[in-house]
Scaffold this motif. Sequence first.
Motif, mmCIF file in Angstrom:
data_model
loop_
_atom_site.group_PDB
_atom_site.id
_atom_site.type_symbol
_atom_site.label_atom_id
_atom_site.label_comp_id
_atom_site.label_asym_id
_atom_site.label_seq_id
_atom_site.Cartn_x
_atom_site.Cartn_y
_atom_site.Cartn_z
ATOM 1 N N UNK A 162 0.866 -1.177 0.000
ATOM 2 C CA UNK A 162 0.000 0.000 0.000
ATOM 3 C C UNK A 162 0.901 1.225 0.000
ATOM 4 N N UNK A 163 0.668 2.168 -0.936
ATOM 5 C CA UNK A 163 1.538 3.340 -1.015
ATOM 6 C C UNK A 163 1.329 4.279 0.173
ATOM 7 N N UNK A 164 2.387 5.024 0.483
ATOM 8 C CA UNK A 164 2.295 6.017 1.554
ATOM 9 C C UNK A 164 1.432 7.192 1.104
ATOM 10 N N UNK A 165 1.020 7.990 2.066
ATOM 11 C CA UNK A 165 0.238 9.195 1.775
ATOM 12 C C UNK A 165 1.010 10.105 0.829
ATOM 13 N N UNK A 166 2.315 10.226 1.047
ATOM 14 C CA UNK A 166 3.153 11.095 0.210
ATOM 15 C C UNK A 166 3.241 10.594 -1.229
#
Length: 77
Positions: free
Chosen positions: A19-23
């Motif tokens: 899952x990708x980070x918020x950034x």
Amino acid sequence: MEIILAIKCRGVEMEVMDIPSKELLIFYNQIDEWVDQVYPDQDRPSLSFKKDTPQSILDLFDSIKSKIGFDSLERKY
């Protein structure tokens, strides 16, 4: 949303779903369209922005760049 990462382990490439980070989501959803070119480098990758990139996009990138592996902001026209 998932991102598939290619990882090389003992000479064998594997794909890992993460899952990708918020950034990273901010980068791909708001900044990526303004990127002109990416200059890959193992130690310090950089990128250049299109000439008409709004200052707000440059500021947003500056605020997240260290968290996504871009430690330098390069503006090239």
